[in-house]
Design a protein around this motif. Structure first.
Motif, PDB file in Angstrom:
ATOM      1  N   GLN A   1       8.994   5.594  13.358  1.00 18.11           N
ATOM      2  CA  GLN A   1       9.265   4.916  14.626  1.00 18.11           C
ATOM      3  C   GLN A   1       7.967   4.746  15.420  1.00 18.11           C
ATOM      4  O   GLN A   1       7.678   3.680  15.948  1.00 18.11           O
ATOM      5  N   ALA A   2       7.167   5.816  15.470  1.00 17.68           N
ATOM      6  CA  ALA A   2       5.917   5.781  16.242  1.00 17.68           C
ATOM      7  C   ALA A   2       4.932   4.765  15.669  1.00 17.68           C
ATOM      8  O   ALA A   2       4.179   4.130  16.411  1.00 17.68           O
ATOM      9  N   SER A   3       4.934   4.595  14.337  1.00 12.45           N
ATOM     10  CA  SER A   3       3.997   3.650  13.720  1.00 12.45           C
ATOM     11  C   SER A   3       4.589   2.243  13.593  1.00 12.45           C
ATOM     12  O   SER A   3       3.969   1.358  13.017  1.00 12.45           O
ATOM     13  N   ARG A   4       5.810   2.076  14.140  1.00 13.60           N
ATOM     14  CA  ARG A   4       6.511   0.780  14.102  1.00 13.60           C
ATOM     15  C   ARG A   4       6.669   0.256  12.682  1.00 13.60           C
ATOM     16  O   ARG A   4       6.502  -0.926  12.414  1.00 13.60           O
ATOM     17  N   ALA A   5       6.971   1.171  11.774  1.00 12.22           N
ATOM     18  CA  ALA A   5       7.219   0.783  10.383  1.00 12.22           C
ATOM     19  C   ALA A   5       8.533  -0.006  10.322  1.00 12.22           C
ATOM     20  O   ALA A   5       9.361   0.078  11.227  1.00 12.22           O
ATOM     21  N   ASP A   6       8.711  -0.754   9.246  1.00 10.43           N
ATOM     22  CA  ASP A   6       9.884  -1.609   9.071  1.00 10.43           C
ATOM     23  C   ASP A   6      11.170  -0.769   9.059  1.00 10.43           C
ATOM     24  O   ASP A   6      11.423  -0.021   8.123  1.00 10.43           O
TER      25      ASP A   6
ATOM     26  N   ASN B   1      13.545  -1.382   6.063  1.00 13.83           N
ATOM     27  CA  ASN B   1      13.107  -0.977   4.733  1.00 13.83           C
ATOM     28  C   ASN B   1      14.150   0.008   4.184  1.00 13.83           C
ATOM     29  O   ASN B   1      14.597   0.899   4.908  1.00 13.83           O
ATOM     30  N   PRO B   2      14.578  -0.127   2.910  1.00 12.69           N
ATOM     31  CA  PRO B   2      15.615   0.767   2.372  1.00 12.69           C
ATOM     32  C   PRO B   2      15.273   2.251   2.510  1.00 12.69           C
ATOM     33  O   PRO B   2      16.159   3.081   2.752  1.00 12.69           O
ATOM     34  N   LEU B   3      13.985   2.604   2.385  1.00 15.62           N
ATOM     35  CA  LEU B   3      13.600   4.012   2.524  1.00 15.62           C
ATOM     36  C   LEU B   3      13.724   4.475   3.977  1.00 15.62           C
ATOM     37  O   LEU B   3      14.149   5.597   4.237  1.00 15.62           O
TER      38      LEU B   3
ATOM     39  N   HIS C   1       6.338  -2.913  -3.331  1.00 16.56           N
ATOM     40  CA  HIS C   1       7.485  -2.003  -3.400  1.00 16.56           C
ATOM     41  C   HIS C   1       7.759  -1.459  -1.994  1.00 16.56           C
ATOM     42  O   HIS C   1       6.822  -1.184  -1.234  1.00 16.56           O
ATOM     43  N   PRO C   2       9.048  -1.297  -1.616  1.00 14.74           N
ATOM     44  CA  PRO C   2       9.355  -0.792  -0.266  1.00 14.74           C
ATOM     45  C   PRO C   2       8.654   0.526   0.081  1.00 14.74           C
ATOM     46  O   PRO C   2       8.198   0.723   1.199  1.00 14.74           O
ATOM     47  N   GLY C   3       8.520   1.413  -0.919  1.00 15.28           N
ATOM     48  CA  GLY C   3       7.842   2.690  -0.687  1.00 15.28           C
ATOM     49  C   GLY C   3       6.373   2.507  -0.377  1.00 15.28           C
ATOM     50  O   GLY C   3       5.822   3.130   0.530  1.00 15.28           O
ATOM     51  N   ALA C   4       5.727   1.609  -1.131  1.00 23.73           N
ATOM     52  CA  ALA C   4       4.296   1.337  -0.916  1.00 23.73           C
ATOM     53  C   ALA C   4       4.070   0.721   0.464  1.00 23.73           C
ATOM     54  O   ALA C   4       3.152   1.119   1.190  1.00 23.73           O
ATOM     55  N   LEU C   5       4.924  -0.226   0.832  1.00 23.20           N
ATOM     56  CA  LEU C   5       4.792  -0.871   2.146  1.00 23.20           C
ATOM     57  C   LEU C   5       4.959   0.142   3.273  1.00 23.20           C
ATOM     58  O   LEU C   5       4.231   0.131   4.268  1.00 23.20           O
ATOM     59  N   LEU C   6       5.933   1.044   3.102  1.00 22.58           N
ATOM     60  CA  LEU C   6       6.205   2.054   4.130  1.00 22.58           C
ATOM     61  C   LEU C   6       5.023   3.012   4.297  1.00 22.58           C
ATOM     62  O   LEU C   6       4.649   3.360   5.415  1.00 22.58           O
TER      63      LEU C   6
ATOM     64  N   LEU D   1       2.830   3.503   7.630  1.00 19.43           N
ATOM     65  CA  LEU D   1       2.782   4.840   8.222  1.00 19.43           C
ATOM     66  C   LEU D   1       1.351   5.291   8.501  1.00 19.43           C
ATOM     67  O   LEU D   1       1.058   5.828   9.568  1.00 19.43           O
ATOM     68  N   VAL D   2       0.447   5.059   7.543  1.00 22.90           N
ATOM     69  CA  VAL D   2      -0.921   5.576   7.703  1.00 22.90           C
ATOM     70  C   VAL D   2      -1.857   4.645   8.471  1.00 22.90           C
ATOM     71  O   VAL D   2      -2.865   5.091   9.002  1.00 22.90           O
ATOM     72  N   GLU D   3      -1.506   3.372   8.557  1.00 19.40           N
ATOM     73  CA  GLU D   3      -2.400   2.412   9.215  1.00 19.40           C
ATOM     74  C   GLU D   3      -2.770   2.795  10.653  1.00 19.40           C
ATOM     75  O   GLU D   3      -3.947   2.700  11.035  1.00 19.40           O
ATOM     76  N   PRO D   4      -1.812   3.270  11.493  1.00 24.69           N
ATOM     77  CA  PRO D   4      -2.192   3.625  12.872  1.00 24.69           C
ATOM     78  C   PRO D   4      -3.239   4.739  12.966  1.00 24.69           C
ATOM     79  O   PRO D   4      -3.991   4.788  13.928  1.00 24.69           O
ATOM     80  N   ILE D   5      -3.289   5.643  11.972  1.00 24.44           N
ATOM     81  CA  ILE D   5      -4.323   6.685  12.038  1.00 24.44           C
ATOM     82  C   ILE D   5      -5.599   6.259  11.313  1.00 24.44           C
ATOM     83  O   ILE D   5      -6.666   6.784  11.574  1.00 24.44           O
ATOM     84  N   MET D   6      -5.483   5.278  10.406  1.00 24.46           N
ATOM     85  CA  MET D   6      -6.664   4.821   9.670  1.00 24.46           C
ATOM     86  C   MET D   6      -7.474   3.786  10.469  1.00 24.46           C
ATOM     87  O   MET D   6      -8.702   3.792  10.418  1.00 24.46           O
TER      88      MET D   6
END
Length: 197
Positions: free
Chosen positions: A31-36, A39-41, A135-140, A144-149
């Motif tokens: 939620q904090a990283s505004r992920a999709d 996404n099924p995961l 893949h949904p997992g890869a996208l997630l 997730l990591v983009e906001p800290i990277m």
């Protein structure tokens, strides 16, 4: 023999609670990283954690902005209750309220750092084997990591094909884990033994 079985049972219960806490913190970070959200995961994580989080959404309200306070509060209370129950059953009696609170905060911080640690490893492996994976997992993981990277990449831009930002983030995670979570775990006393997976 009976006490060993009892201790193994308590250890198993603590591990299961910490895994559930891991999923709750994953929900919070997604939620904090505004992920999709669709996404099924993401949907799976929401479904698994909703029974506990739903109890808190009634009085803390729906998610406002990036931070899901209901998930955070639910995770804190769940871990605090688990610490009290496990220590009571193990025969340690009632720990001080401050120890319970510090232990619960340390457990949440530990779960968040572990999520980022594993997500970074997955991201690095994906960048080698499937850089354009859809893949949904890869996208997630990427979301997730983009906001800290991103902030680290601004300070340390990639050197040609080599991106040094994951190394910096790994070092930061290790330092925070060692200094902050380590200090909280020690401060929690006997409750600190129940912090990590």
């Amino acid at each position: 023999m009976g006490s060993q079985l009892g201790n193994a049972g308590l250890l198993l219960v603590n591990t299961l609670i910490n895994i559930y806490l891991f999923l709750m913190m994953l929900r919070f970070l997604l939620q904090a990283s505004r992920a999709d959200y669709y996404n099924p995961l993401s949907q799976s994580v929401v479904k698994i954690t909703q029974p506990v989080v739903g109890l808190f959404q009634g009085f803390l309200g729906p998610v406002m902005g990036r931070f899901d306070l209901a998930t955070l509060a639910a995770a804190l209370v769940l871990k605090a209750v688990a610490i009290v129950v496990i220590l009571q059953v193990a025969g340690f009696g009632m720990p001080p309220i401050a120890s319970i609170a510090i232990g619960a905060v340390a457990a949440l911080a530990n779960a968040i750092l572990k999520i980022y640690f594993f997500a970074l490893i997955v991201m690095i492996i994906l960048s080698w084997v499937a850089p354009n994976a859809s893949h949904p997992g890869a996208l997630l993981v990427m979301q997730l990591v983009e906001p800290i990277m991103a902030p680290v990449r601004k300070v340390i831009p990639p050197l040609g094909m080599i991106d040094l930002s994951p190394i910096v983030v790994f070092i930061a995670i290790s330092l925070i884990d060692g200094i902050v979570v380590g200090s909280l775990t020690r401060a929690a006393g006997v409750a600190g033994a129940l912090v990590g997976l």
